[in-house]
Design a protein around this motif. Structure first.
Motif, mmCIF file in Angstrom:
data_model
loop_
_atom_site.group_PDB
_atom_site.id
_atom_site.type_symbol
_atom_site.label_atom_id
_atom_site.label_comp_id
_atom_site.label_asym_id
_atom_site.label_seq_id
_atom_site.Cartn_x
_atom_site.Cartn_y
_atom_site.Cartn_z
ATOM 1 N N ALA A 24 0.744 -1.076 -0.143
ATOM 2 C CA ALA A 24 0.021 -0.285 -0.017
ATOM 3 C C ALA A 24 0.928 1.269 -0.226
ATOM 4 C CB ALA A 24 -1.032 0.024 1.307
ATOM 5 N N VAL A 25 2.050 1.304 0.829
ATOM 6 C CA VAL A 25 2.704 2.412 0.783
ATOM 7 C C VAL A 25 3.305 2.642 -0.552
ATOM 8 C CG1 VAL A 25 5.019 3.225 2.006
ATOM 9 C CG2 VAL A 25 2.947 2.243 3.422
ATOM 10 N N PHE A 26 4.003 1.441 -1.082
ATOM 11 C CA PHE A 26 4.617 1.328 -2.180
ATOM 12 C C PHE A 26 3.836 2.163 -3.112
ATOM 13 C CE2 PHE A 26 5.657 -1.113 -6.194
ATOM 14 C CZ PHE A 26 6.989 -0.573 -6.359
ATOM 15 N N GLU A 27 2.509 1.624 -3.448
ATOM 16 C CA GLU A 27 1.443 2.030 -4.682
ATOM 17 C C GLU A 27 1.354 3.303 -4.224
ATOM 18 O OE1 GLU A 27 0.509 0.454 -7.183
ATOM 19 O OE2 GLU A 27 1.927 -1.231 -6.599
ATOM 20 N N ALA A 28 0.985 3.849 -2.866
ATOM 21 C CA ALA A 28 0.714 5.319 -2.651
ATOM 22 C C ALA A 28 1.984 6.042 -3.051
ATOM 23 C CB ALA A 28 0.633 5.501 -1.119
ATOM 24 N N ALA A 29 2.958 5.534 -2.961
ATOM 25 C CA ALA A 29 4.363 6.525 -3.545
ATOM 26 C C ALA A 29 4.429 6.558 -5.019
ATOM 27 C CB ALA A 29 5.747 5.846 -3.086
ATOM 28 N N LYS A 30 3.931 5.488 -5.612
ATOM 29 C CA LYS A 30 3.724 5.532 -7.179
ATOM 30 C C LYS A 30 2.791 6.595 -7.495
ATOM 31 C CE LYS A 30 3.466 1.337 -8.289
ATOM 32 N NZ LYS A 30 3.464 -0.123 -9.187
ATOM 33 N N GLY A 31 1.574 6.404 -6.815
ATOM 34 C CA GLY A 31 0.479 7.512 -7.063
ATOM 35 C C GLY A 31 0.948 9.002 -6.773
ATOM 36 N N ARG A 95 -3.691 4.337 -8.591
ATOM 37 C CA ARG A 95 -2.755 4.060 -7.579
ATOM 38 C C ARG A 95 -2.893 4.238 -6.169
ATOM 39 N NH1 ARG A 95 -1.863 -0.084 -9.635
ATOM 40 N NH2 ARG A 95 -0.597 -0.040 -11.333
ATOM 41 N N MET A 96 -3.579 5.474 -5.921
ATOM 42 C CA MET A 96 -3.863 6.047 -4.500
ATOM 43 C C MET A 96 -5.092 5.474 -3.942
ATOM 44 S SD MET A 96 -1.616 8.422 -4.016
ATOM 45 C CE MET A 96 -2.010 9.226 -2.710
ATOM 46 N N LEU A 97 -5.935 4.998 -5.044
ATOM 47 C CA LEU A 97 -7.169 4.304 -4.544
ATOM 48 C C LEU A 97 -6.908 2.780 -4.045
ATOM 49 C CD1 LEU A 97 -10.305 4.195 -4.438
ATOM 50 C CD2 LEU A 97 -10.270 3.195 -6.811
ATOM 51 N N GLU A 98 -5.815 2.219 -4.829
ATOM 52 C CA GLU A 98 -5.449 0.784 -4.704
ATOM 53 C C GLU A 98 -4.646 0.721 -3.253
ATOM 54 O OE1 GLU A 98 -2.281 -2.245 -5.818
ATOM 55 O OE2 GLU A 98 -2.759 -0.646 -7.494
ATOM 56 N N ALA A 99 -3.897 1.893 -2.978
ATOM 57 C CA ALA A 99 -3.243 1.873 -1.654
ATOM 58 C C ALA A 99 -4.229 1.957 -0.774
ATOM 59 C CB ALA A 99 -2.304 3.163 -1.766
ATOM 60 N N LEU A 112 -7.110 -5.663 -7.807
ATOM 61 C CA LEU A 112 -6.812 -4.577 -8.784
ATOM 62 C C LEU A 112 -5.032 -4.583 -8.762
ATOM 63 C CD1 LEU A 112 -7.319 -2.138 -10.486
ATOM 64 C CD2 LEU A 112 -7.165 -0.867 -8.095
ATOM 65 N N GLY A 113 -4.348 -4.798 -7.669
ATOM 66 C CA GLY A 113 -2.992 -4.651 -7.483
ATOM 67 C C GLY A 113 -2.368 -5.918 -7.976
ATOM 68 N N CYS A 114 -3.003 -7.076 -7.824
ATOM 69 C CA CYS A 114 -2.387 -8.304 -8.380
ATOM 70 C C CYS A 114 -2.716 -8.300 -9.903
ATOM 71 C CB CYS A 114 -3.043 -9.575 -7.817
ATOM 72 S SG CYS A 114 -2.344 -11.166 -8.261
ATOM 73 N N ILE A 115 -3.751 -7.838 -10.644
ATOM 74 C CA ILE A 115 -4.015 -7.842 -11.909
ATOM 75 C C ILE A 115 -2.978 -6.747 -12.613
ATOM 76 C CG2 ILE A 115 -5.508 -7.561 -13.808
ATOM 77 C CD1 ILE A 115 -7.700 -8.823 -11.990
ATOM 78 N N SER A 116 -2.909 -5.849 -12.014
ATOM 79 C CA SER A 116 -2.279 -4.555 -12.596
ATOM 80 C C SER A 116 -0.795 -4.894 -12.497
ATOM 81 C CB SER A 116 -2.346 -3.235 -12.072
ATOM 82 O OG SER A 116 -2.093 -3.162 -10.692
ATOM 83 N N ALA A 117 -0.150 -5.631 -11.687
ATOM 84 C CA ALA A 117 1.409 -5.825 -11.354
ATOM 85 C C ALA A 117 1.741 -7.070 -12.539
ATOM 86 C CB ALA A 117 1.567 -6.181 -10.035
#
Length: 159
Positions: A24-31, A95-99, A112-117
């Motif tokens: 979540a933190v990683f995805e939030a950083a990308k977002g 990405r923020m929504l996923e996080a 969402l995270g699994c499919i997008s990665a």
């Protein structure tokens, strides 16, 4: 599918899922980076971003002809700057929504995270074979870890 349809031993307490919090933190950083880039496109315009992108390509010896770098190189121009900003903004918001969902241990966020990665894995392998190096290796390993952690979370919910 809701979070209610999970294994009776699945713990919905977010504190029981440190792996999801890390992602979540990683995805939030990308977002956040994407939102900053979208703002930069709108505020600064294409010229300074083009210079920065060329410096990035040279420093990390990236291939300007493939993947996201190629798209960015073409998109950062006076004609396409608003379109590029809109696409990057949409990516950042997703990405923020996923996080947020992963932090709250929501099943839809794991999907969402699994499919997008997973979508990126063939591209990561392609990049590693055509441009071997530490950066390509790190990207592939990180995406494999994300897919593994989220797939395990989903499997634990279902069985």
């Amino acid at each position: 599918m809701t979070d209610a349809h999970h294994h009776p031993h699945y713990n919905p307490d977010p504190h029981a899922h440190p792996g999801l919090h890390v992602i979540a933190v990683f995805e939030a950083a990308k977002g956040l980076l994407a939102l900053m880039a979208a703002s930069g496109l709108e505020i600064l315009g294409p010229a300074p971003l083009q210079r920065w992108l060329h410096e990035l390509i040279n420093r990390f010896q990236l291939d300007p002809g493939h993947g996201a770098i190629a798209w960015l190189t073409q998109a950062i121009n006076p004609d396409g700057v608003h379109t590029a900003a809109a696409v990057v903004l949409a990516y950042g918001l997703l990405r923020m929504l996923e996080a947020w969902g992963l932090w709250r241990v929501k099943a839809w966020a794991s999907w969402l995270g699994c499919i997008s990665a997973a979508i990126y894995l063939p591209l990561d392998v392609y990049a590693l074979f055509h441009h071997p190096g530490w950066l390509s290796s790190i990207v592939l390993v990180v995406n494999l870890i994300v897919v593994a952690v989220l797939a395990r979370d989903l499997a634990n919910r279902r069985y």
